[in-house]
Scaffold this motif. Structure first.
Motif, PDB file in Angstrom:
ATOM      1  N   ASP A   6       1.124  -1.061  -0.111  1.00 25.42           N
ATOM      2  CA  ASP A   6       0.228  -0.182   0.035  1.00 25.42           C
ATOM      3  C   ASP A   6       0.718   0.936  -0.301  1.00 25.42           C
ATOM      4  O   ASP A   6       0.379   2.262  -0.679  1.00 25.42           O
ATOM      5  CB  ASP A   6      -0.753   0.373   1.526  1.00 25.42           C
ATOM      6  CG  ASP A   6      -1.299   1.222   1.747  1.00 25.42           C
ATOM      7  OD1 ASP A   6      -2.384   1.607   0.441  1.00 25.42           O
ATOM      8  OD2 ASP A   6      -1.697   2.140   2.205  1.00 25.42           O
ATOM      9  N   ASP A   7       1.840   0.978   0.365  1.00 28.87           N
ATOM     10  CA  ASP A   7       2.865   2.488   1.397  1.00 28.87           C
ATOM     11  C   ASP A   7       3.068   2.776  -0.486  1.00 28.87           C
ATOM     12  O   ASP A   7       3.402   3.980  -1.253  1.00 28.87           O
ATOM     13  CB  ASP A   7       4.019   2.231   1.727  1.00 28.87           C
ATOM     14  CG  ASP A   7       2.873   2.092   3.148  1.00 28.87           C
ATOM     15  OD1 ASP A   7       2.129   3.688   3.151  1.00 28.87           O
ATOM     16  OD2 ASP A   7       3.786   2.479   4.205  1.00 28.87           O
TER      17      ASP A   7
ATOM     18  N   LYS B  57      -7.837  10.358  -2.050  1.00 24.44           N
ATOM     19  CA  LYS B  57      -9.622   9.610  -0.751  1.00 24.44           C
ATOM     20  C   LYS B  57     -10.173  10.841  -0.164  1.00 24.44           C
ATOM     21  O   LYS B  57     -10.142  11.503   0.356  1.00 24.44           O
ATOM     22  CB  LYS B  57      -8.916   9.176   0.182  1.00 24.44           C
ATOM     23  CG  LYS B  57      -7.352   7.957  -0.263  1.00 24.44           C
ATOM     24  CD  LYS B  57      -7.041   6.787   0.526  1.00 24.44           C
ATOM     25  CE  LYS B  57      -5.949   6.502   0.049  1.00 24.44           C
ATOM     26  NZ  LYS B  57      -5.163   5.240   0.538  1.00 24.44           N
TER      27      LYS B  57
ATOM     28  N   ARG C 249       5.268   5.834   8.099  1.00 26.68           N
ATOM     29  CA  ARG C 249       4.144   4.330   8.154  1.00 26.68           C
ATOM     30  C   ARG C 249       4.473   3.740   9.837  1.00 26.68           C
ATOM     31  O   ARG C 249       5.695   3.759  10.276  1.00 26.68           O
ATOM     32  CB  ARG C 249       4.820   2.923   7.427  1.00 26.68           C
ATOM     33  CG  ARG C 249       3.875   1.758   8.036  1.00 26.68           C
ATOM     34  CD  ARG C 249       2.173   1.904   7.508  1.00 26.68           C
ATOM     35  NE  ARG C 249       2.131   1.909   6.676  1.00 26.68           N
ATOM     36  CZ  ARG C 249       0.217   2.311   6.403  1.00 26.68           C
ATOM     37  NH1 ARG C 249      -0.673   2.429   7.243  1.00 26.68           N
ATOM     38  NH2 ARG C 249       0.212   2.468   5.399  1.00 26.68           N
TER      39      ARG C 249
ATOM     40  N   ASP D 128       0.471   4.062  -2.639  1.00 29.60           N
ATOM     41  CA  ASP D 128      -0.057   5.807  -2.054  1.00 29.60           C
ATOM     42  C   ASP D 128       1.181   6.644  -1.848  1.00 29.60           C
ATOM     43  O   ASP D 128       1.119   7.738  -1.476  1.00 29.60           O
ATOM     44  CB  ASP D 128      -0.644   5.539  -0.478  1.00 29.60           C
ATOM     45  CG  ASP D 128      -1.448   4.948  -0.524  1.00 29.60           C
ATOM     46  OD1 ASP D 128      -2.584   4.470  -2.148  1.00 29.60           O
ATOM     47  OD2 ASP D 128      -2.472   4.505   0.235  1.00 29.60           O
TER      48      ASP D 128
HETATM   49 MG    MG Z   1      -1.866   4.410   2.009  1.00 28.77          MG
END
Ligand code: MG
Ligand code: FPP
Length: 296
Positions: free
Chosen positions: A67-68, A214, A76, A71
């Motif tokens: 996901d990183d 988002k 994190r 995105d």
């Molecule tokens: Mg993310």
């Protein structure tokens, strides 16, 4: 209790058999371990529960590594992400190794348990792609947002509770309902914290979701409340770097229209549903309560 899961996680990572993977994994911050805690609460008396918790945490860690990359995130859990300290290739490969090890360990569980977890990973992957696609344009459809959120975040939390219940011969559907509603309200709280919290508390940049594209629930609710030029103004900031002035405008409008309160009320309603599904289980109720009150 959660220490038993931490130990299993390290054992599984070591079993992969490559010191570079052990080293890279050692740079990751552990996180809240919500999914493993659920497994332990529901199936703690089964000796194989810590390992199942570890499997699910490895899948979760793998999904965050990927996901990183997706995105373009640099932080994190309060630490620089692997794609930032190393590179995207390394983050993907580390994720692949953790994910594969989790799967090869999962196959030794009862078929229904293994299928519950495996199906959730498919849901997770579908949810992530939906999230990316929905971020390309402003999305004002709250139902579509909730469907994506269920797949991306709640499915693995639901599977953790359901798989643990299956192991114990408990009412799997009731625990699944608990996990699903806990998972959705967990993500709504995450979306709210992006707006009301700060980077130091969150361990990742604040007020970042909208810049990333988002349209989380507070933004959807705000778009429903605004009209004409104000609505146009909100939409024009979608996927744009927010200046301090524009960020302050969004926050002021959210305050005026109670967008965050409305989102919180929905998270509360879903939490109540989760509590009702496992009526009487004090410790599961406690997990929901601390999740609703969390600040990161
Ligand atoms: Mg993310
Ligand atoms: C975080 O969402 C992302 C997830 C919860 C799921 C990511 C899933 C995948 C990448 C697919 C599955 C992949 C594997 C290897 C199992 P977010 O970006 O909204 O939250 P954030 O702010 O914490 O990054």
């Amino acid at each position: 209790m959660i220490e038993t899961v931490e130990k299993e996680i390290l054992t599984l990572v070591d079993e992969i058999g490559y010191s570079e993977i052990t080293r890279l994994f050692g740079t990751l911050a552990g996180g809240k371990r919500l999914r493993a805690k659920l497994v332990l609460e529901i199936a703690g008396s089964d000796v194989t529960a810590p390992r199942l918790g570890a499997i699910i945490e490895l899948i979760h860690a793998a999904s965050l590594l990927h996901d990183d990359v997706i995105d373009d995130a640099t932080l994190r859990r309060g630490a620089p992400s692997v794609n930032a300290t190393e590179d995207s290739k390394t983050a993907i490969m580390l994720g692949d190794a953790l994910y594969s090890k989790a799967y090869s360990t999962l196959v030794s569980y009862d078929e229904a348990v293994a299928k519950t977890v495996a199906d959730a990973v498919t849901a997770l992957s579908v949810g992530e792609l939906m999230d990316v696609r929905m971020s390309e344009n402003f999305n004002a459809d709250a139902d579509a947002y909730m469907d994506m959120l269920y797949l991306k975040t709640a499915a693995l939390i639901e599977a953790s509770a359901k798989a643990a219940a299956l192991m114990m011969g408990k009412d799997a559907e009731a625990y699944a309902l608990y996990g699903k509603n806990l998972g959705i309200s967990f993500q709504i709280i995450d979306d709210i914290l992006d707006i009301v919290s700060d980077e130091a508390t969150l361990g990742k940049p604040a007020l970042h979701d909208y810049e990333e594209g988002k349209c989380t629930l507070p933004y959807i609710y705000l778009s429903e409340s605004l009209q004409g030029e104000e609505r146009e103004r909100l939409l024009s900031y979608h996927r744009e770097k927010l200046s301090a002035e524009n960020a302050a405008w969004i926050k002021a409008k959210m305050k005026e229209h109670k967008s965050v309160e409305r989102s919180y009320a929905l998270a509360q309603k879903l939490s109540d549903k989760a509590v009702a599904a496992v009526a009487g289980d004090e410790r599961l109720v406690g997990i929901i309560e601390s999740m609703m009150k969390r600040s990161f």
